[in-house]
Write an enzyme that holds these catalytic residues in place. Structure first.
Site, PDB file in Angstrom:
ATOM      1  N   GLY A 168       1.038  -1.138  -0.048  1.00 36.49           N
ATOM      2  CA  GLY A 168      -0.075  -0.172  -0.107  1.00 36.49           C
ATOM      3  C   GLY A 168       0.763   1.137  -0.002  1.00 36.49           C
ATOM      4  CG  ASP A 199      12.396  -5.131  -7.287  1.00 38.18           C
ATOM      5  OD1 ASP A 199      12.554  -6.022  -6.326  1.00 38.18           O
ATOM      6  OD2 ASP A 199      11.292  -4.156  -7.273  1.00 38.18           O
ATOM      7  CB  ILE A 200      17.721  -5.891 -11.136  1.00 38.65           C
ATOM      8  CG1 ILE A 200      18.614  -7.186 -10.479  1.00 38.65           C
ATOM      9  CG2 ILE A 200      18.647  -5.315 -12.301  1.00 38.65           C
ATOM     10  CD1 ILE A 200      18.939  -8.124 -11.500  1.00 38.65           C
ATOM     11  CE  LYS A 254      10.569 -14.454  14.438  1.00 36.99           C
ATOM     12  NZ  LYS A 254      11.579 -14.799  15.620  1.00 36.99           N
ATOM     13  CD  GLN A 258      17.171  -6.583  12.153  1.00 34.43           C
ATOM     14  OE1 GLN A 258      18.429  -7.274  11.999  1.00 34.43           O
ATOM     15  NE2 GLN A 258      16.452  -7.194  13.075  1.00 34.43           N
ATOM     16  CE  LYS A 317      15.446  -7.826  17.347  1.00 37.17           C
ATOM     17  NZ  LYS A 317      14.740  -9.219  17.669  1.00 37.17           N
ATOM     18  CE  LYS A 338      -3.751  -0.288  15.435  1.00 37.48           C
ATOM     19  NZ  LYS A 338      -5.070   0.547  14.991  1.00 37.48           N
ATOM     20  N   GLY A 352     -14.054  -2.054 -20.227  1.00 38.75           N
ATOM     21  CA  GLY A 352     -13.354  -3.507 -20.716  1.00 38.75           C
ATOM     22  C   GLY A 352     -13.079  -3.465 -22.283  1.00 38.75           C
ATOM     23  CB  CYS A 368     -15.950   2.957 -20.827  1.00 43.87           C
ATOM     24  SG  CYS A 368     -15.013   3.557 -22.182  1.00 43.87           S
ATOM     25  CG  HIS A 397     -13.182   5.446 -17.844  1.00 47.21           C
ATOM     26  ND1 HIS A 397     -13.485   3.984 -17.468  1.00 47.21           N
ATOM     27  CD2 HIS A 397     -12.791   5.266 -19.254  1.00 47.21           C
ATOM     28  CE1 HIS A 397     -13.222   3.343 -18.375  1.00 47.21           C
ATOM     29  NE2 HIS A 397     -12.995   4.162 -19.663  1.00 47.21           N
ATOM     30  CD  GLU A 446     -14.265   4.662 -14.154  1.00 44.83           C
ATOM     31  OE1 GLU A 446     -15.415   5.063 -14.370  1.00 44.83           O
ATOM     32  OE2 GLU A 446     -13.762   3.864 -14.777  1.00 44.83           O
TER      33      GLU A 446
HETATM   34  N1  GLN Z   1     -13.513  -1.552 -25.614  1.00 41.90           N
HETATM   35  C1  GLN Z   1     -14.200  -0.384 -25.735  1.00 41.90           C
HETATM   36  C2  GLN Z   1     -13.480   0.849 -26.599  1.00 41.90           C
HETATM   37  O1  GLN Z   1     -12.347   0.409 -26.996  1.00 41.90           O
HETATM   38  C3  GLN Z   1     -14.490   0.423 -24.357  1.00 41.90           C
HETATM   39  C4  GLN Z   1     -13.213   0.660 -23.675  1.00 41.90           C
HETATM   40  C5  GLN Z   1     -13.443   0.900 -22.015  1.00 41.90           C
HETATM   41  O2  GLN Z   1     -14.298   0.337 -21.616  1.00 41.90           O
HETATM   42  N2  GLN Z   1     -12.461   1.670 -21.508  1.00 41.90           N
HETATM   43  O3  GLN Z   1     -14.252   1.622 -27.069  1.00 41.90           O
END
Ligand code: GLN
Length: 548
Positions: A17, A148-149, A187, A192, A223, A239, A355, A382, A508, A510
């Site tokens: 996180g 990590d390299i 631990k 450390q 410690k 925590k 998607g 979308c 979007h 969100e």
């Molecule tokens: N696959 C769809 C497009 O490319 C929707 C993309 C998405 O949901 N971000 O238009």
């Protein structure tokens, strides 16, 4: 005055996180009266995460300027007011791309191009650029785990940066202090070791934040202090939270982390006020009801793939003061189960998020059908809007083979298709419709009721669009295209008129929701599910998002 810099590294394991912790520290500093800027450095070689599968990388967070970035920038947005842009997420891929372009141009003529100094100089330049916008403090989170390299050039750049600006930099190291059940003990050895790795590189941490199940005892802190060369009071525990990730900043504040940072960096400090934040958390722990939301998507096994969607739903639930239960339905599995109704029923409303590609497609279409026919609330994000329109075309307009050319190039009814400029695209990286676009709202719509604005600005990430050749036919059968590209003709929001709450957005939303300022569409969707629309007078709206 030059800004101060806080470098945040992570040790022992990934997924501690770090992004959320960095964002929480950002919030603390803002509440102490400072203007901050946040930067995520990612050691992988992809130029950006836009070409990575959600299973590999989780959500791709999009900024207003159209950058496809790491999902930690979503945390930065939700916790802080830090400006976010293309400059806020730098990958090894970008660094090498820039250096190699310079080499080809002849900028280094005569010299051997090397990791030190050329790559490290480029990293330092990006860090400095991030502080240019009059920030008091720049928080730089380094992705990955020390050791990590891949992250070595970044750590080396930080070492040099600190050496050049000793008084202006600190390093906060986030580590893991596990409780071993078999031994009945906490631990410190992994911590450390991870600090040892940092010290080998030449970075001595100033603060050690310990992810742990329970608060650490004084002995354990002593410690860690002794072995890791930090004062005991600079060993702070982080925590596991009880109810909400938004508890993290308050926990850190209660342990005095903000005061400690201000002192170390010689920053002024006004008394931080967390009243609003505490009220928000109080609502989380004292819900007055419950809503159940079904998410029908296809990356649900990866908990970070729809990070911002989950968070936006949570913000809206906090605002409505209800408990939120999210039920996840993998859209390709719901069809295998026989009837979609049986597979997904029982939720108050459904979200079909974004998607790509064919897998799980028809399960989503059936979800939209189930919601439309049974007047169950549906919120399409979308791809979720494209699905809403495809279902409507098939079952209301009677165009049985309607589809998107994304999954069927030969559909006789390409309801969703590519614009001509997208047809020319050859490279997949960074070529979708990306970033903020203005959108005009229809004043009679649910969308307008939510935003209470004529013009809004929202962020996009998609290639396909609604095909306007079908617009009239849809409108005649009761589709309201309630949001349209400002000064353009692309469909951005659609609503089913004969349905209490069936709405899809091509963008979007969100990405622009915050715990203290939920996105208006998520807020109204959850409020509708909670039945709050029936007594709206007692449900005060939150401040509107600043748009345009
Ligand atoms: N696959 C769809 C497009 O490319 C929707 C993309 C998405 O949901 N971000 O238009």
């Amino acid at each position: 005055m030059s800004p101060k810099y806080i470098f945040i590294t992570g040790g022992v394991v990934s997924s501690l996180g770090k992004g959320l912790t960095s964002a929480s520290i950002g919030l603390l500093l803002e509440r102490c009266g400072h203007k901050i800027a946040m930067l995520k450095l990612d050691p992988y070689l992809n130029v950006d995460p836009g070409t990575m599968s959600p299973f590999q990388h989780g959500e791709v967070y999009v900024t207003d300027d159209g950058a496809e970035t790491d999902l930690d920038l979503g945390h930065y947005y939700r916790y802080t007011d830090s400006p976010l842009s293309r400059a806020s997420n730098v990958t090894s891929g970008q660094i090498y791309e820039t250096v190699l372009k310079k080499e080809r141009r002849g900028d280094y003529l005569g010299k051997t191009v090397q990791v030190i100094p050329h790559i490290t100089n480029e990293i330092k330049a990006r860090i400095l650029a991030c502080g240019k916008e009059d920030a008091d403090v720049v928080l730089v989170e380094i992705g990955g785990t020390v050791g990590d390299i891949e992250s070595l050039p970044f750590l080396e750049a930080i070492r040099q940066f600190r050496y050049e600006r000793k008084a202006d930099c600190i390093n906060i190291h986030l580590t893991y202090v596990p409780y071993l059940k078999a031994a009945g003990e906490v631990k410190t050895k992994p911590t450390q070791h991870s600090v040892q790795v940092l010290r080998e590189i030449g970075i001595i941490p100033d603060v050690i934040l310990c992810r742990c199940e329970e608060s650490l005892s004084k002995e354990i802190k002593e410690k860690i202090s002794l072995f890791c060369n930090v004062p005991e009071e600079s060993v702070i525990d982080e925590k596991d939270v009880e109810e909400s990730i938004y508890e993290v900043p308050l926990d850190l504040h209660n342990q005095g982390l903000d005061a400690m940072i201000c002192k170390m960096l010689n920053l002024s400090m006004k008394t931080a006020d967390f009243t609003d934040w505490k009220e928000m958390l109080y609502k989380v722990t004292h819900p007055k009801g419950k809503v159940v939301v079904g998410i029908v998507g296809k990356y649900l096994d990866h908990q970070d793939a729809y990070k911002s969607v989950f968070e936006a739903l949570h913000h809206a639930a906090i605002h409505a003061n209800v408990e939120l239960e999210i039920r996840k339905f993998e859209s390709d599995r719901i069809i295998e189960n026989g009837s979609v109704e049986k597979a997904i029923q029982g939720c108050d409303g459904y979200v079909v998020p974004g998607g790509f590609g064919e897998r799980g497609w028809e399960g989503k279409v059936l979800t939209a059908k189930y919601c439309r026919e049974n007047k169950i609330p549906y919120f399409g994000l979308c791809l979720g809007m494209q699905i809403l329109l495809i279902e409507f075309a098939r079952n209301v307009l009677g165009l049985k083979e309607a589809n998107s050319t994304e999954v069927n190039l030969n559909t006789p009814h390409p309801i969703i298709s590519l614009l001509s400029e997208q047809k020319k695209v050859e490279n997949l990286g960074g070529t979708m419709r990306l970033g903020a676009y203005l959108c005009d709202l229809d004043p009679t719509s649910l969308a307008y009721k939510a935003y209470e604005q004529n013009i809004i600005s929202e962020r996009h990430r998609h290639r396909y669009e609604f095909n306007n050749a079908y617009k009239k036919a849809f409108e005649e059968k009761g589709m309201l295209f309630s949001g349209n590209l400002h000064k353009g003709s692309l469909c951005e929001i659609s609503e089913v008129r004969e349905h209490p709450w069936m709405l899809g957005v091509q963008f979007h939303p969100e990405f622009k929701s915050k715990p203290l300022n939920p996105h208006p569409l998520f807020r109204d969707f959850i409020a509708y599910l909670a039945g709050l629309h029936q007594h709206k007078e007692s449900w005060e709206k939150s401040p509107q998002l600043t748009s345009v």
